[in-house]
Design a protein around this motif. Structure first.
Motif, mmCIF file in Angstrom:
data_model
loop_
_atom_site.group_PDB
_atom_site.id
_atom_site.type_symbol
_atom_site.label_atom_id
_atom_site.label_comp_id
_atom_site.label_asym_id
_atom_site.label_seq_id
_atom_site.Cartn_x
_atom_site.Cartn_y
_atom_site.Cartn_z
ATOM 1 N N LEU A 65 3.657 7.309 -5.503
ATOM 2 C CA LEU A 65 2.377 7.216 -6.200
ATOM 3 C C LEU A 65 2.524 6.438 -7.510
ATOM 4 O O LEU A 65 1.610 5.729 -7.934
ATOM 5 C CB LEU A 65 1.824 8.628 -6.473
ATOM 6 C CG LEU A 65 0.426 8.706 -7.037
ATOM 7 C CD1 LEU A 65 -0.568 7.978 -6.154
ATOM 8 C CD2 LEU A 65 -0.018 10.157 -7.202
ATOM 9 N N SER B 96 -7.448 9.585 -5.956
ATOM 10 C CA SER B 96 -7.682 9.257 -4.550
ATOM 11 C C SER B 96 -6.412 8.737 -3.894
ATOM 12 O O SER B 96 -6.185 8.958 -2.703
ATOM 13 C CB SER B 96 -8.835 8.264 -4.402
ATOM 14 O OG SER B 96 -8.694 7.203 -5.298
ATOM 15 N N GLY B 97 -5.551 8.056 -4.706
ATOM 16 C CA GLY B 97 -4.257 7.632 -4.175
ATOM 17 C C GLY B 97 -3.430 8.838 -3.768
ATOM 18 O O GLY B 97 -2.682 8.802 -2.784
ATOM 19 N N PRO C 30 0.835 -1.199 0.000
ATOM 20 C CA PRO C 30 0.000 0.000 0.000
ATOM 21 C C PRO C 30 0.872 1.253 0.000
ATOM 22 O O PRO C 30 1.973 1.230 0.554
ATOM 23 C CB PRO C 30 -0.799 -0.115 1.302
ATOM 24 C CG PRO C 30 -0.147 -1.160 2.106
ATOM 25 C CD PRO C 30 0.765 -1.949 1.247
ATOM 26 N N VAL C 31 0.396 2.349 -0.618
ATOM 27 C CA VAL C 31 1.249 3.530 -0.780
ATOM 28 C C VAL C 31 1.658 4.152 0.546
ATOM 29 O O VAL C 31 2.753 4.680 0.653
ATOM 30 C CB VAL C 31 0.600 4.609 -1.670
ATOM 31 C CG1 VAL C 31 0.686 4.213 -3.127
ATOM 32 C CG2 VAL C 31 -0.809 4.897 -1.263
ATOM 33 N N VAL D 166 -6.089 7.205 -9.206
ATOM 34 C CA VAL D 166 -4.838 7.924 -8.955
ATOM 35 C C VAL D 166 -5.118 9.166 -8.119
ATOM 36 O O VAL D 166 -4.390 9.480 -7.178
ATOM 37 C CB VAL D 166 -4.172 8.342 -10.284
ATOM 38 C CG1 VAL D 166 -2.845 9.028 -10.008
ATOM 39 C CG2 VAL D 166 -3.961 7.139 -11.171
#
Lengths: 334, 324
Positions: free
Chosen positions: B198, B262-263, B147-148, B260
């Motif tokens: 990201l 929301s990331g 996870p990022v 992207v």
């Protein structure tokens, strides 16, 4: 086959190509030898999977590797050995010396480039031509293959053209750099019957105009009879009969060739009284991974006898220029 | 249909969609439990019933739902997204201040992921059993699994704490002085880690996708034709094959764009990147509804624009596509 003294343009000698498969080694070409002289048309016939296309790909240096490889033998173009050449040199030869057209004009053209661009591109690569000069050549080639309004069609994408037109484009593309040899791998199989005739006419016309030698791979015996000078019949990776087209078609010496010829339907039976059902060759082409020691055609052959299962027959002369590989021929000669 | 016609039609649909998004957002926030006037009063340190009534009056919260909705939608049409309770600033101004930072982060990471991912995919497809192929498989497993927020923190530990190569967060360093290029360099220095973080998921996605797409295309008849024409390997790969393989990559890149965005919220929070994501988080915590709706509106706007661009790109790549 070429009885004249001039050396052949393309000479394939004892070519062996093996494919590694899960089921074992498959010998897809087994000691294939062919000669073709400049300006002649050589027909190669046989059922699907008999090695016709693989012969063509071997000449082009395009045998998929892995799993396939040329195990032994030689391919020489005008005295120059092609096997073992590096990729860069082969790229030079493809397109400029040998051109090739394929079975499926629908899928053989790149859908995202205009046909003009696809023809011009090889001129740019091989002759270092400028963009405009190359495009001018592309239009000229489209005109040569009888495409109407060639300057407009050059800007069309493949999906905007009919099947016959696409095959004409393929021919224009293969001939754009004026190769001395054109390999046509079943150029009409995917086309309508009327278009097939047009494409064959076009090939013959271009061959007479440019003097390009053609290897014509097909299972259309009629086309062979009409176009080819010489013919080679292939079965299970080997040549079983070859010779001048007139001799082979009128007096086939190998049972397989005889079978192929009687398979062709006639609109008017010849002789007229012979109104029997359309004949076929029983059985199927054997799997190349488990060929026995004997003649590969033996399981399907009506004339098979004891000797046929023992060893593979060699090509022997049955007349001055015709050769066949069958034990029956050998026993006749003795 | 001509390209301009298609674009006009797409823009028309996009506008309709935006109006739909506005109405939906407004409705959802209105029916959410809790009273906005209460929370504003709470921030002021508590208030009695008359003050709360005044607040309702001031922000038009006592009007019927459809009147509020109409005021909001017609305001948006004039590019007025309302007034932030929390920041005491017009929402449009707030967002326009933060939007460039987010767009920089999102687009730079996407361009990195698409270009590098495609390149890796092509190299992997060239030799499906080779070392690059193995690397792509490993990279995609790792990229998908990590996870990022975790990979971001790992990067901070590695490149800020252990090897202090990059700044810990923010977008610029106020102590850096100099001309345009010095400032730009400082910005890129700050951008690097959040961009990599990201990009990592999408790098995994695109390299995997490019590999599969290229492998399929390389088996096509027209590739054999290109080889038979005597084209050098690089032309076969990067011209004939790649242009055909790009379709799925462009499609997925367009579809993924909302993900992207929301990331970016998470990555911005991890790296204190002063973008929309940080603003969104703060305004959600503060129940600052005009700002939340404004951010949602702008993100939908960006996603819709990117999707229109995707359609146009696809049509330019593949002449067979006749978008309806």
């Amino acid at each position: 086959m070429s009885t004249d003294a001039t050396p052949p343009l393309l000479s394939v000698k004892d070519l062996v190509v093996d494919f590694k498969t899960r089921a074992g080694n498959a010998r897809v070409l087994d000691h294939v030898s062919l000669d073709i002289s400049a300006g002649k048309i050589l027909g190669i016939v046989g059922e699907s999977g008999c090695g016709k296309s693989m012969t063509a790909l071997s000449i082009m240096g395009l045998v998929p590797n892995p799993p396939g490889r040329i195990t032994s033998g030689s391919i020489s173009l005008d005295g120059r050995e092609l096997t073992g050449l590096d990729e860069e040199t082969l790229c030079e030869i493809r397109g400029t010396e040998i051109g090739m057209i394929f079975q499926e004009p629908m899928t053989s053209l790149n859908p995202v480039f205009t046909v003009g661009e696809q023809i011009a591109e090889s001129v740019r690569v091989h002759e270092n031509a400028g963009k405009q000069a190359a495009m001018a050549r592309a239009v000229e080639m489209l005109k040569a293959v009888d495409i109407p309004e060639p300057d407009i069609r050059a800007r069309a994408y493949p999906h905007q053209l009919s099947g016959g037109m696409r095959q004409r484009v393929m021919i224009a593309m293969a001939l754009a750099c004026r190769p001395r040899l054109l390999i046509a791998d079943e150029p009409t199989t995917a086309l309508d019957a009327t278009v097939q005739a047009q494409i064959f006419d076009l090939l013959q016309e271009l061959q007479q105009d440019t003097g390009t030698a053609i290897v014509l791979i097909t299972h259309d015996m009629g086309a062979i009879a009409e176009l080819a000078d010489d013919v080679a019949v292939m079965y299970a990776g080997s040549i079983v009969e070859k010779g001048p087209v007139g001799d082979v078609l009128s007096q086939p010496c190998h049972p397989y060739t005889q079978g192929l010829i009687t398979c062709v339907p006639h609109l008017v039976p010849d002789p007229p009284l012979q109104r029997e059902a359309l004949r076929e060759i029983p059985g199927m082409v054997p799997a190349l991974t488990n060929l026995g020691a004997g003649c590969a055609f033996e399981p399907r052959c009506e004339k098979a006898f004891d000797q046929c299962t023992g060893a593979k027959p060699e090509l022997i002369k049955v007349s001055a220029s015709q050769l066949g590989a069958c034990w029956a021929l050998e026993s006749d000669q003795r | 249909m001509s390209l301009t016609h298609t674009i006009a039609k797409r823009i028309g649909w996009g506008l309709l969609l935006l109006i739909g998004v506005l109405i939906l957002n407004f409705t959802l926030i209105s029916i959410a439990p809790g009273d906005i006037a209460d929370s504003i009063a709470g921030d002021m340190g508590g208030a009695d019933a008359t003050v709360i009534e005044e607040i309702r009056e001031r922000y038009g919260l006592n009007q019927p739902f459809y009147v509020q909705l109409w005021k909001y939608v017609s305001g948006v049409a004039r590019l007025d997204l309302g007034f932030s309770y929390f920041y005491n600033t017009p929402v449009t101004q707030l967002i326009l201040e933060k939007l460039p930072a987010t767009l920089l982060l999102v687009f730079s990471s996407q361009i990195l992921a698409i270009v590098l991912g495609t390149l890796l995919g092509v190299l992997a497809a060239k030799k499906p059993n080779g070392i690059v192929s193995l690397l792509v498989t490993f990279l995609s497993l790792f990229g998908f699994a990590a996870p990022v927020f975790w990979s971001g923190i790992l990067l901070i530990i590695a490149f800020v704490s252990i090897f202090p190569l990059f700044p810990v967060g923010g977008m610029t360093d106020v102590t850096v002085e100099g001309g345009f290029f010095v400032q730009l360099l400082d910005l890129l220095h700050h951008l690097f880690l959040p961009m990599i973080t990201l990009a990592s998921i999408y790098l995994a996605l695109y390299s995997r996708l490019a590999r599969a797409s290229m492998l399929e295309v390389l088996g096509a008849d027209y590739i054999r034709t290109a080889r038979a024409k005597g084209l050098p390997q690089r032309m076969v790969l990067y011209k004939h094959a790649l242009k055909n393989a790009l379709g799925p990559i462009v499609t997925v890149a367009g579809l993924q764009f909302s993900a992207v965005m929301s990331g970016a919220v998470v990555v911005e929070t991890v790296f204190s990147w002063p973008g929309l994501g940080t603003l969104a988080l703060q305004s959600i915590l503060a129940r600052d509804t005009p700002t939340i709706m404004g951010i949602l509106f702008f993100s939908s706007f960006v996603v819709i624009v990117v999707n229109i661009l995707t359609d146009i790109t696809l049509r330019v790549i593949d002449p067979r596509i006749k978008a309806g």
